[in-house]
Design an enzyme around this catalytic site. Structure first.
Site, PDB file in Angstrom:
ATOM      1  N   SER A  29       0.160  -1.051  -0.047  1.00 37.50           N
ATOM      2  CA  SER A  29      -0.030  -0.095   0.417  1.00 37.50           C
ATOM      3  C   SER A  29       0.834   1.444  -0.304  1.00 37.50           C
ATOM      4  O   SER A  29       1.614   1.892   0.516  1.00 37.50           O
ATOM      5  CB  SER A  29      -0.796   0.101   1.245  1.00 37.50           C
ATOM      6  OG  SER A  29      -1.828   0.645   1.292  1.00 37.50           O
TER       7      SER A  29
ATOM      8  N   HIS B  29       2.311  12.288  -0.855  1.00 36.36           N
ATOM      9  CA  HIS B  29       1.834  13.521  -0.765  1.00 36.36           C
ATOM     10  C   HIS B  29       2.874  14.224  -1.322  1.00 36.36           C
ATOM     11  O   HIS B  29       3.892  15.079  -0.873  1.00 36.36           O
ATOM     12  CB  HIS B  29       1.941  13.620   0.772  1.00 36.36           C
ATOM     13  CG  HIS B  29       0.448  12.897   1.339  1.00 36.36           C
ATOM     14  ND1 HIS B  29      -1.084  13.598   1.164  1.00 36.36           N
ATOM     15  CD2 HIS B  29       0.391  12.376   2.101  1.00 36.36           C
ATOM     16  CE1 HIS B  29      -1.624  12.617   1.698  1.00 36.36           C
ATOM     17  NE2 HIS B  29      -0.902  11.786   2.231  1.00 36.36           N
TER      18      HIS B  29
ATOM     19  N   HIS C  47      -2.845   6.887  -4.401  1.00 39.40           N
ATOM     20  CA  HIS C  47      -2.678   5.931  -3.753  1.00 39.40           C
ATOM     21  C   HIS C  47      -2.596   4.494  -4.506  1.00 39.40           C
ATOM     22  O   HIS C  47      -3.518   4.819  -5.718  1.00 39.40           O
ATOM     23  CB  HIS C  47      -3.938   6.137  -2.991  1.00 39.40           C
ATOM     24  CG  HIS C  47      -4.690   4.825  -2.108  1.00 39.40           C
ATOM     25  ND1 HIS C  47      -5.612   4.247  -2.651  1.00 39.40           N
ATOM     26  CD2 HIS C  47      -3.359   4.345  -1.071  1.00 39.40           C
ATOM     27  CE1 HIS C  47      -5.968   2.560  -2.256  1.00 39.40           C
ATOM     28  NE2 HIS C  47      -4.949   2.767  -0.951  1.00 39.40           N
TER      29      HIS C  47
ATOM     30  N   ASN D 195      -2.443   0.243  -3.816  1.00 35.06           N
ATOM     31  CA  ASN D 195      -2.874  -0.746  -3.792  1.00 35.06           C
ATOM     32  C   ASN D 195      -3.181  -2.200  -3.829  1.00 35.06           C
ATOM     33  O   ASN D 195      -3.620  -2.289  -4.946  1.00 35.06           O
ATOM     34  CB  ASN D 195      -3.799  -0.579  -2.336  1.00 35.06           C
ATOM     35  CG  ASN D 195      -3.461  -1.965  -1.043  1.00 35.06           C
ATOM     36  OD1 ASN D 195      -4.768  -3.195  -1.531  1.00 35.06           O
ATOM     37  ND2 ASN D 195      -3.867  -1.476  -0.252  1.00 35.06           N
ATOM     38  N   VAL D 196      -2.043  -3.505  -3.368  1.00 36.19           N
ATOM     39  CA  VAL D 196      -3.154  -4.368  -4.542  1.00 36.19           C
ATOM     40  C   VAL D 196      -2.674  -5.497  -3.007  1.00 36.19           C
ATOM     41  O   VAL D 196      -1.311  -5.098  -2.438  1.00 36.19           O
ATOM     42  CB  VAL D 196      -1.275  -4.804  -5.586  1.00 36.19           C
ATOM     43  CG1 VAL D 196      -2.342  -4.372  -6.518  1.00 36.19           C
ATOM     44  CG2 VAL D 196       0.187  -4.698  -5.110  1.00 36.19           C
ATOM     45  N   ARG D 197      -3.272  -6.269  -3.319  1.00 34.09           N
ATOM     46  CA  ARG D 197      -3.498  -7.021  -1.642  1.00 34.09           C
ATOM     47  C   ARG D 197      -3.344  -8.258  -2.014  1.00 34.09           C
ATOM     48  O   ARG D 197      -4.596  -8.757  -2.982  1.00 34.09           O
ATOM     49  CB  ARG D 197      -4.422  -6.679  -0.828  1.00 34.09           C
ATOM     50  CG  ARG D 197      -6.064  -6.178  -1.782  1.00 34.09           C
ATOM     51  CD  ARG D 197      -5.771  -5.098   0.082  1.00 34.09           C
ATOM     52  NE  ARG D 197      -7.892  -5.147  -0.572  1.00 34.09           N
ATOM     53  CZ  ARG D 197      -8.076  -4.045  -1.185  1.00 34.09           C
ATOM     54  NH1 ARG D 197      -6.973  -2.818  -1.526  1.00 34.09           N
ATOM     55  NH2 ARG D 197      -9.313  -3.758  -1.580  1.00 34.09           N
TER      56      ARG D 197
ATOM     57  N   HIS E  64      -6.138   7.998 -16.508  1.00 38.97           N
ATOM     58  CA  HIS E  64      -7.520   6.594 -16.664  1.00 38.97           C
ATOM     59  C   HIS E  64      -6.772   5.453 -17.785  1.00 38.97           C
ATOM     60  O   HIS E  64      -7.885   4.550 -17.998  1.00 38.97           O
ATOM     61  CB  HIS E  64      -8.624   7.413 -16.714  1.00 38.97           C
ATOM     62  CG  HIS E  64      -9.575   7.744 -15.800  1.00 38.97           C
ATOM     63  ND1 HIS E  64     -10.104   7.043 -15.140  1.00 38.97           N
ATOM     64  CD2 HIS E  64      -9.503   8.623 -15.161  1.00 38.97           C
ATOM     65  CE1 HIS E  64     -10.343   7.761 -13.171  1.00 38.97           C
ATOM     66  NE2 HIS E  64     -10.311   9.075 -13.932  1.00 38.97           N
TER      67      HIS E  64
ATOM     68  N   GLY F 250      -4.939  -5.363  14.770  1.00 36.79           N
ATOM     69  CA  GLY F 250      -4.265  -5.314  15.811  1.00 36.79           C
ATOM     70  C   GLY F 250      -2.831  -5.311  14.974  1.00 36.79           C
ATOM     71  O   GLY F 250      -1.637  -5.759  15.750  1.00 36.79           O
TER      72      GLY F 250
ATOM     73  N   ARG G  19      -0.048  -2.584  12.791  1.00 40.10           N
ATOM     74  CA  ARG G  19       0.950  -1.812  13.293  1.00 40.10           C
ATOM     75  C   ARG G  19       0.632  -0.707  13.286  1.00 40.10           C
ATOM     76  O   ARG G  19       0.684  -0.224  12.072  1.00 40.10           O
ATOM     77  CB  ARG G  19       2.474  -1.253  13.025  1.00 40.10           C
ATOM     78  CG  ARG G  19       3.704  -0.875  12.904  1.00 40.10           C
ATOM     79  CD  ARG G  19       4.342  -1.338  12.562  1.00 40.10           C
ATOM     80  NE  ARG G  19       5.979  -0.790  12.787  1.00 40.10           N
ATOM     81  CZ  ARG G  19       6.279   0.768  12.808  1.00 40.10           C
ATOM     82  NH1 ARG G  19       5.955   0.910  11.903  1.00 40.10           N
ATOM     83  NH2 ARG G  19       7.636   0.848  13.237  1.00 40.10           N
TER      84      ARG G  19
END
Length: 319
Positions: free
Chosen positions: A99, A103, A113, A115-117, A160, A273, A275
Protein backbone atom coordinates in the site's frame (compact mmCIF):
# COMPACT_ATOMS: atom_id res chain seq x y z
CA UNK A 1 -5.02 -24.20 -8.93
CA UNK A 2 -4.24 -23.74 -5.22
CA UNK A 3 -3.19 -20.23 -4.21
CA UNK A 4 0.59 -19.73 -4.16
CA UNK A 5 1.18 -17.37 -1.25
CA UNK A 6 4.97 -17.49 -1.70
CA UNK A 7 4.70 -16.26 -5.30
CA UNK A 8 2.43 -13.41 -4.21
CA UNK A 9 4.84 -12.37 -1.47
CA UNK A 10 7.82 -12.46 -3.81
CA UNK A 11 6.01 -10.25 -6.31
CA UNK A 12 4.85 -7.73 -3.71
CA UNK A 13 8.33 -7.26 -2.27
CA UNK A 14 9.75 -6.70 -5.77
CA UNK A 15 6.96 -4.21 -6.54
CA UNK A 16 7.78 -2.22 -3.42
CA UNK A 17 11.45 -2.10 -4.49
CA UNK A 18 10.58 -0.95 -8.01
CA UNK A 19 8.22 1.83 -6.95
CA UNK A 20 10.68 3.13 -4.35
CA UNK A 21 13.44 3.25 -6.96
CA UNK A 22 11.24 5.14 -9.45
CA UNK A 23 10.17 7.74 -6.87
CA UNK A 24 13.73 8.30 -5.68
CA UNK A 25 14.78 8.94 -9.28
CA UNK A 26 11.94 11.40 -9.79
CA UNK A 27 12.64 13.23 -6.54
CA UNK A 28 16.37 13.42 -7.15
CA UNK A 29 17.20 14.28 -3.54
CA UNK A 30 15.47 12.24 -0.83
CA UNK A 31 15.80 8.53 -0.18
CA UNK A 32 13.48 6.02 1.46
CA UNK A 33 14.34 4.75 4.89
CA UNK A 34 13.32 1.20 5.73
CA UNK A 35 11.54 0.13 8.88
CA UNK A 36 11.26 -3.65 9.31
CA UNK A 37 8.70 -4.66 11.91
CA UNK A 38 7.18 -7.75 13.50
CA UNK A 39 3.78 -8.09 15.11
CA UNK A 40 3.99 -8.62 18.88
CA UNK A 41 2.18 -11.98 18.66
CA UNK A 42 4.49 -13.35 15.96
CA UNK A 43 5.99 -15.82 18.42
CA UNK A 44 2.73 -17.74 18.65
CA UNK A 45 2.18 -20.62 16.20
CA UNK A 46 0.05 -19.52 13.26
CA UNK A 47 -0.15 -15.91 14.35
CA UNK A 48 1.76 -12.71 13.81
CA UNK A 49 3.70 -11.77 10.75
CA UNK A 50 5.29 -8.45 9.99
CA UNK A 51 6.27 -6.11 7.26
CA UNK A 52 8.62 -3.61 5.67
CA UNK A 53 7.59 0.03 5.73
CA UNK A 54 9.51 2.54 3.63
CA UNK A 55 9.12 6.28 4.15
CA UNK A 56 10.50 9.24 2.20
CA UNK A 57 10.22 12.66 3.83
CA UNK A 58 11.18 16.25 2.99
CA UNK A 59 12.20 15.53 -0.58
CA UNK A 60 12.57 18.05 -3.36
CA UNK A 61 9.40 16.72 -5.01
CA UNK A 62 7.72 14.52 -2.42
CA UNK A 63 6.90 16.03 0.95
CA UNK A 64 6.03 12.55 2.19
CA UNK A 65 5.77 9.18 0.51
CA UNK A 66 5.06 5.88 2.22
CA UNK A 67 5.20 2.45 0.63
CA UNK A 68 4.42 -0.42 2.97
CA UNK A 69 4.60 -4.18 2.52
CA UNK A 70 2.90 -6.37 5.11
CA UNK A 71 2.25 -10.07 5.59
CA UNK A 72 0.16 -10.69 8.66
CA UNK A 73 -1.69 -13.71 10.03
CA UNK A 74 -4.38 -14.30 12.61
CA UNK A 75 -6.80 -16.86 13.97
CA UNK A 76 -9.85 -14.60 14.14
CA UNK A 77 -11.01 -11.99 11.66
CA UNK A 78 -11.97 -8.50 12.84
CA UNK A 79 -15.55 -7.17 12.45
CA UNK A 80 -14.58 -5.10 9.39
CA UNK A 81 -14.00 -8.37 7.50
CA UNK A 82 -16.72 -10.66 8.81
CA UNK A 83 -19.43 -8.01 8.45
CA UNK A 84 -19.27 -8.53 4.69
CA UNK A 85 -18.34 -12.23 4.77
CA UNK A 86 -19.92 -13.87 7.85
CA UNK A 87 -18.96 -17.32 6.54
CA UNK A 88 -15.32 -16.48 7.36
CA UNK A 89 -15.92 -16.26 11.09
CA UNK A 90 -13.69 -18.65 12.99
CA UNK A 91 -11.17 -19.21 10.21
CA UNK A 92 -7.48 -18.48 10.41
CA UNK A 93 -6.29 -16.02 7.79
CA UNK A 94 -3.36 -14.39 6.03
CA UNK A 95 -3.23 -10.98 4.37
CA UNK A 96 -0.41 -9.74 2.14
CA UNK A 97 -0.22 -6.40 0.43
CA UNK A 98 1.63 -3.33 -0.73
CA UNK A 99 0.00 0.00 0.00
CA UNK A 100 1.31 3.44 -0.85
CA UNK A 101 0.35 7.07 -0.53
CA UNK A 102 2.35 9.93 -2.03
CA UNK A 103 1.95 13.53 -0.86
CA UNK A 104 3.85 15.85 -3.22
CA UNK A 105 5.27 19.22 -2.27
CA UNK A 106 3.99 21.21 -5.28
CA UNK A 107 0.19 21.77 -5.17
CA UNK A 108 0.03 21.17 -8.93
CA UNK A 109 1.19 17.59 -8.47
CA UNK A 110 -1.67 15.32 -7.34
CA UNK A 111 -1.61 13.12 -4.29
CA UNK A 112 -1.77 9.48 -5.27
CA UNK A 113 -2.70 6.19 -3.64
CA UNK A 114 -2.28 2.59 -4.72
CA UNK A 115 -2.83 -0.77 -3.10
CA UNK A 116 -2.52 -4.38 -4.21
CA UNK A 117 -3.30 -7.19 -1.81
CA UNK A 118 -4.10 -10.87 -1.37
CA UNK A 119 -6.24 -12.45 1.33
CA UNK A 120 -6.75 -16.09 2.22
CA UNK A 121 -8.92 -17.65 4.93
CA UNK A 122 -7.81 -21.19 5.56
CA UNK A 123 -10.05 -24.23 5.81
CA UNK A 124 -11.27 -25.13 9.29
CA UNK A 125 -9.87 -28.29 10.87
CA UNK A 126 -12.79 -30.53 11.81
CA UNK A 127 -11.00 -32.22 14.70
CA UNK A 128 -8.97 -35.32 15.46
CA UNK A 129 -9.48 -36.79 12.00
CA UNK A 130 -7.39 -33.99 10.49
CA UNK A 131 -9.99 -33.41 7.79
CA UNK A 132 -11.04 -29.92 6.82
CA UNK A 133 -14.59 -28.67 6.53
CA UNK A 134 -14.13 -26.40 3.53
CA UNK A 135 -11.65 -25.21 0.91
CA UNK A 136 -9.65 -22.03 1.51
CA UNK A 137 -11.40 -18.79 0.63
CA UNK A 138 -9.11 -16.34 -1.17
CA UNK A 139 -9.23 -13.19 -3.23
CA UNK A 140 -7.20 -10.33 -4.65
CA UNK A 141 -7.95 -6.64 -4.36
CA UNK A 142 -6.45 -3.26 -5.04
CA UNK A 143 -6.25 -0.44 -7.52
CA UNK A 144 -5.05 3.14 -7.66
CA UNK A 145 -6.65 6.58 -7.53
CA UNK A 146 -5.58 10.18 -8.07
CA UNK A 147 -6.36 13.23 -5.93
CA UNK A 148 -5.48 16.47 -7.74
CA UNK A 149 -5.66 19.91 -6.18
CA UNK A 150 -5.55 21.72 -9.52
CA UNK A 151 -6.82 19.63 -12.41
CA UNK A 152 -5.40 19.23 -15.91
CA UNK A 153 -7.38 17.32 -18.50
CA UNK A 154 -4.33 15.74 -20.13
CA UNK A 155 -3.24 14.35 -16.76
CA UNK A 156 -6.68 12.88 -16.06
CA UNK A 157 -6.87 11.30 -19.50
CA UNK A 158 -3.38 9.81 -19.19
CA UNK A 159 -4.16 8.41 -15.73
CA UNK A 160 -7.39 6.74 -16.78
CA UNK A 161 -6.14 5.43 -20.10
CA UNK A 162 -3.19 3.80 -18.37
CA UNK A 163 -5.63 2.19 -15.93
CA UNK A 164 -7.87 1.03 -18.77
CA UNK A 165 -4.99 -0.45 -20.74
CA UNK A 166 -3.76 -2.38 -17.69
CA UNK A 167 -6.97 -4.35 -17.16
CA UNK A 168 -8.55 -4.58 -20.64
CA UNK A 169 -6.50 -7.69 -21.62
CA UNK A 170 -8.39 -9.55 -18.89
CA UNK A 171 -11.82 -8.64 -20.25
CA UNK A 172 -13.45 -5.60 -21.82
CA UNK A 173 -15.98 -5.32 -18.99
CA UNK A 174 -13.40 -4.95 -16.22
CA UNK A 175 -12.34 -1.35 -16.75
CA UNK A 176 -15.81 0.24 -16.62
CA UNK A 177 -16.67 -2.00 -13.68
CA UNK A 178 -13.48 -1.19 -11.73
CA UNK A 179 -13.70 2.52 -12.60
CA UNK A 180 -17.24 2.77 -11.25
CA UNK A 181 -16.23 0.78 -8.18
CA UNK A 182 -13.43 3.28 -7.58
CA UNK A 183 -15.75 6.27 -8.04
CA UNK A 184 -18.24 4.76 -5.61
CA UNK A 185 -15.68 3.66 -3.02
CA UNK A 186 -13.53 6.80 -2.79
CA UNK A 187 -16.53 8.98 -2.01
CA UNK A 188 -16.91 10.96 1.20
CA UNK A 189 -20.53 10.23 2.07
CA UNK A 190 -20.60 12.76 4.89
CA UNK A 191 -19.58 15.47 2.38
CA UNK A 192 -21.38 14.05 -0.69
CA UNK A 193 -18.10 14.61 -2.50
CA UNK A 194 -15.56 12.46 -4.38
CA UNK A 195 -12.06 12.28 -2.94
CA UNK A 196 -10.47 12.75 -6.35
CA UNK A 197 -10.81 11.69 -9.98
CA UNK A 198 -10.73 7.96 -9.29
CA UNK A 199 -8.97 5.27 -11.27
CA UNK A 200 -9.37 1.57 -10.49
CA UNK A 201 -10.67 -0.31 -7.48
CA UNK A 202 -11.55 -3.97 -7.03
CA UNK A 203 -11.93 -6.35 -4.11
CA UNK A 204 -12.96 -9.95 -3.39
CA UNK A 205 -11.70 -10.83 -6.88
CA UNK A 206 -11.08 -14.48 -7.77
CA UNK A 207 -13.34 -15.03 -10.77
CA UNK A 208 -10.50 -15.67 -13.23
CA UNK A 209 -8.92 -18.42 -11.14
CA UNK A 210 -5.69 -17.98 -9.25
CA UNK A 211 -3.25 -17.65 -12.16
CA UNK A 212 -5.22 -15.08 -14.16
CA UNK A 213 -6.41 -13.18 -11.10
CA UNK A 214 -2.80 -12.94 -9.91
CA UNK A 215 -1.78 -11.77 -13.40
CA UNK A 216 -4.44 -9.05 -13.17
CA UNK A 217 -3.02 -7.93 -9.84
CA UNK A 218 0.46 -7.72 -11.36
CA UNK A 219 -0.87 -5.70 -14.29
CA UNK A 220 -2.46 -3.18 -11.93
CA UNK A 221 0.62 -2.98 -9.72
CA UNK A 222 2.89 -2.54 -12.73
CA UNK A 223 0.75 0.25 -14.19
CA UNK A 224 1.05 2.60 -11.22
CA UNK A 225 4.44 4.14 -12.02
CA UNK A 226 3.65 4.62 -15.76
CA UNK A 227 0.36 6.25 -14.74
CA UNK A 228 1.74 8.59 -12.08
CA UNK A 229 5.34 9.47 -12.87
CA UNK A 230 4.69 11.37 -16.14
CA UNK A 231 2.19 13.58 -14.30
CA UNK A 232 4.72 14.31 -11.57
CA UNK A 233 7.39 15.15 -14.15
CA UNK A 234 5.08 17.60 -15.96
CA UNK A 235 3.90 19.47 -12.85
CA UNK A 236 6.67 19.35 -10.23
CA UNK A 237 8.30 22.64 -11.32
CA UNK A 238 5.05 24.61 -11.80
CA UNK A 239 5.34 28.01 -10.07
CA UNK A 240 2.97 28.45 -7.13
CA UNK A 241 2.43 30.64 -4.10
CA UNK A 242 0.81 30.63 -0.69
CA UNK A 243 -2.73 30.58 -2.11
CA UNK A 244 -2.11 27.27 -3.85
CA UNK A 245 -0.30 25.86 -0.83
CA UNK A 246 -3.16 26.71 1.54
CA UNK A 247 -5.69 25.12 -0.82
CA UNK A 248 -3.54 21.99 -1.00
CA UNK A 249 -3.47 21.77 2.81
CA UNK A 250 -7.23 22.30 2.98
CA UNK A 251 -7.94 19.57 0.44
CA UNK A 252 -5.60 17.20 2.24
CA UNK A 253 -8.15 17.32 5.03
CA UNK A 254 -10.54 15.39 2.80
CA UNK A 255 -7.89 12.72 2.41
CA UNK A 256 -7.56 12.39 6.18
CA UNK A 257 -11.34 12.25 6.64
CA UNK A 258 -11.75 9.44 4.14
CA UNK A 259 -8.94 7.30 5.51
CA UNK A 260 -10.08 7.58 9.11
CA UNK A 261 -13.83 7.31 8.54
CA UNK A 262 -14.45 5.13 5.48
CA UNK A 263 -11.36 3.22 4.36
CA UNK A 264 -11.79 -0.55 4.81
CA UNK A 265 -8.04 -1.18 4.81
CA UNK A 266 -7.46 1.26 7.65
CA UNK A 267 -10.27 -0.28 9.70
CA UNK A 268 -9.07 -3.83 9.02
CA UNK A 269 -5.51 -2.96 10.00
CA UNK A 270 -6.46 -1.27 13.26
CA UNK A 271 -9.08 -3.87 14.24
CA UNK A 272 -6.76 -6.79 13.51
CA UNK A 273 -4.00 -5.42 15.73
CA UNK A 274 -1.81 -4.16 12.90
CA UNK A 275 1.07 -1.77 13.34
CA UNK A 276 -0.44 1.68 13.79
CA UNK A 277 2.54 3.64 12.46
CA UNK A 278 2.45 1.71 9.18
CA UNK A 279 -1.34 1.84 8.87
CA UNK A 280 -1.43 5.61 9.37
CA UNK A 281 1.60 6.38 7.21
CA UNK A 282 -0.97 7.46 4.58
CA UNK A 283 -1.74 10.66 6.48
CA UNK A 284 -0.12 13.88 5.18
CA UNK A 285 2.56 15.67 7.23
CA UNK A 286 0.63 18.96 7.19
CA UNK A 287 -3.09 19.63 6.78
CA UNK A 288 -5.67 22.27 7.68
CA UNK A 289 -9.41 22.56 8.18
CA UNK A 290 -11.27 25.85 7.71
CA UNK A 291 -14.81 26.23 8.92
CA UNK A 292 -17.43 26.36 6.13
CA UNK A 293 -14.91 27.42 3.49
CA UNK A 294 -15.97 27.71 -0.16
CA UNK A 295 -13.88 28.60 -3.22
CA UNK A 296 -14.48 31.83 -5.07
CA UNK A 297 -16.83 31.26 -8.02
CA UNK A 298 -14.92 31.01 -11.28
CA UNK A 299 -11.57 30.46 -9.54
CA UNK A 300 -9.07 27.71 -10.26
CA UNK A 301 -10.03 26.20 -6.92
CA UNK A 302 -13.71 26.19 -7.86
CA UNK A 303 -12.84 24.46 -11.13
CA UNK A 304 -11.60 21.44 -9.19
CA UNK A 305 -15.11 20.97 -7.78
CA UNK A 306 -17.07 22.00 -10.86
CA UNK A 307 -15.09 20.07 -13.48
CA UNK A 308 -12.67 17.53 -12.07
CA UNK A 309 -14.62 16.13 -9.13
CA UNK A 310 -17.49 15.17 -11.41
CA UNK A 311 -17.94 11.64 -12.81
CA UNK A 312 -16.57 11.48 -16.34
CA UNK A 313 -15.29 9.01 -18.91
CA UNK A 314 -11.75 10.35 -18.87
CA UNK A 315 -10.30 7.43 -20.82
CA UNK A 316 -12.63 8.18 -23.71
CA UNK A 317 -12.23 11.98 -23.63
CA UNK A 318 -10.92 13.92 -26.61
CA UNK A 319 -7.97 16.04 -25.44
Amino acid sequence: MSPDTVAVKTYLLALQDAICAALEQEDGQARFRTDEWTRPDAGQPGLGGGGRTRIMADGAVFEKAGIAFSHVRGDKLPPSATAHRPELAGKSWEALGVSLVIHPRNPYVPTSHANVRFFIAHAVDSGASGATSASPVWWFGGGFDLTPYYGFEEDCVHWHRTARDAVTPFGDALHPRFKKWCDDYFFLKHRAEPRGIGGLFFDDFNELGFDRSFALLRAVGGAFVPAYRPIVARRKATPHGDRERQFQLYRRGRYVEFNLVWDRGTLFGLQSGGRTESILMSLPPLVRWDYDWHPEPGSAEAKLYDVFLQPRDWAGANV
